[in-house]
Design an enzyme around this catalytic site. Structure first.
Site, mmCIF file in Angstrom:
data_model
loop_
_atom_site.group_PDB
_atom_site.id
_atom_site.type_symbol
_atom_site.label_atom_id
_atom_site.label_comp_id
_atom_site.label_asym_id
_atom_site.label_seq_id
_atom_site.Cartn_x
_atom_site.Cartn_y
_atom_site.Cartn_z
ATOM 1 N N CYS A 52 0.834 -1.213 0.000
ATOM 2 C CA CYS A 52 0.000 0.000 0.000
ATOM 3 C C CYS A 52 0.862 1.255 0.000
ATOM 4 O O CYS A 52 0.530 2.240 -0.679
ATOM 5 C CB CYS A 52 -0.908 0.030 1.235
ATOM 6 S SG CYS A 52 -2.030 -1.364 1.332
ATOM 7 N N ARG A 129 -7.843 -3.892 -3.411
ATOM 8 C CA ARG A 129 -7.257 -2.750 -4.129
ATOM 9 C C ARG A 129 -8.155 -2.425 -5.324
ATOM 10 O O ARG A 129 -7.977 -2.968 -6.416
ATOM 11 C CB ARG A 129 -5.843 -3.094 -4.600
ATOM 12 C CG ARG A 129 -4.920 -3.482 -3.472
ATOM 13 C CD ARG A 129 -3.535 -3.860 -3.926
ATOM 14 N NE ARG A 129 -2.823 -4.522 -2.847
ATOM 15 C CZ ARG A 129 -2.246 -3.914 -1.818
ATOM 16 N NH1 ARG A 129 -2.272 -2.592 -1.748
ATOM 17 N NH2 ARG A 129 -1.638 -4.589 -0.865
HETATM 18 C C1 BEZ Z 1 0.496 -4.610 1.843
HETATM 19 O O1 BEZ Z 1 1.680 -4.905 1.855
HETATM 20 O O2 BEZ Z 1 0.119 -3.500 1.484
HETATM 21 C C2 BEZ Z 1 -0.522 -5.614 2.243
HETATM 22 C C3 BEZ Z 1 -0.301 -6.936 1.925
HETATM 23 C C4 BEZ Z 1 -1.247 -7.878 2.282
HETATM 24 C C5 BEZ Z 1 -2.395 -7.498 2.958
HETATM 25 C C6 BEZ Z 1 -2.626 -6.160 3.229
HETATM 26 C C7 BEZ Z 1 -1.680 -5.219 2.869
#
Ligand code: BEZ
Length: 218
Positions: A52, A129
């Protein structure tokens, strides 16, 4: 948690459901924010997570590129405003990237539910996302959904926006892998007369009467 999830999926061509929310830049009403400009609304699963952070930083770094194309950014996650502020500040301190576009604090999942951003097999508490392209008339024009473990492609988001705006301007369709400078598809004929006109046409680059392309540069 699953009983709090509404199985709602806005569709392409529908009016973007309106809402009023708390964001990192203050209270925001979508229909006001959307007035006269495109809005790209995107959700991320959680603040202070690595993928993110890369995605939201990329949006921040491209903010002027989007502004030049009459497009405003709007982020969202199911986090508190305090979390958002701390994360924005942390990213700014560590990387000098300032995510100063509004990010919705959707703790009650109101917008996530309204836009089908909760996919229970992925998570019942974190938005997937999603990317919603909303045109200046408030119509949803393109939707992307990515899972939690794969980041989005900024080049494809930007290509998609240019393609939508170009298709509107030229009243044409755009072929696979279209990018600016490429030819556009001329709408296929709908009658026998139009078909004969198309067959006789020497202006377009033609595979056959139903697949013809024209340059957008003249
Ligand atoms: C992330 O790295 O943004 C992420 C990865 C898995 C679940 C939620 C966020």
């Amino acid at each position: 948690m699953e009983d709090q999830i509404v199985n709602n999926m806005p569709r392409i061509g529908e009016k973007a459901p309106d809402f009023e929310v708390v964001t990192t830049t203050g209270t925001l009403k979508l229909s006001d924010y959307n007035q006269g400009s495109w809005v790209i609304m995107f959700s991320h699963p959680a603040d202070f997570t690595p993928v993110c952070t890369t995605e939201m930083s990329a949006f921040a770094q491209q903010k002027n590129w989007f502004a030049d194309r009459n497009t405003k950014l709007l982020g969202l996650s199911i986090d508190s405003i305090h979390s958002h502020l701390a994360w924005v500040n942390n990213v700014r301190e560590k990387t000098d990237v300032y995510m100063d576009f509004p990010i919705i604090a959707d703790l009650d999942m109101k917008v996530a539910n309204l836009y089908g951003m909760l996919h229970p097999q992925e998570s019942t508490t974190a938005a997937v996302r999603a990317v919603f392209f909303i045109d200046p008339k408030g119509i949803i024009r393109l939707i992307m959904y990515y899972p939690l473990n794969v980041g989005r492609n900024m080049e494809e988001i930007q290509r998609s926006l240019i393609a939508l705006q170009t298709a509107d301007e030229c009243h044409c369709a755009l072929p696979v892998n279209w990018k600016p400078g490429d030819m556009a598809i001329v709408p296929p004929p709908k009658t026998l007369v139009e078909m004969d006109e198309r067959i006789a046409n020497t202006e377009y680059e033609k595979v056959d009467f139903y697949l013809a392309k024209k340059s957008l540069n003249n």
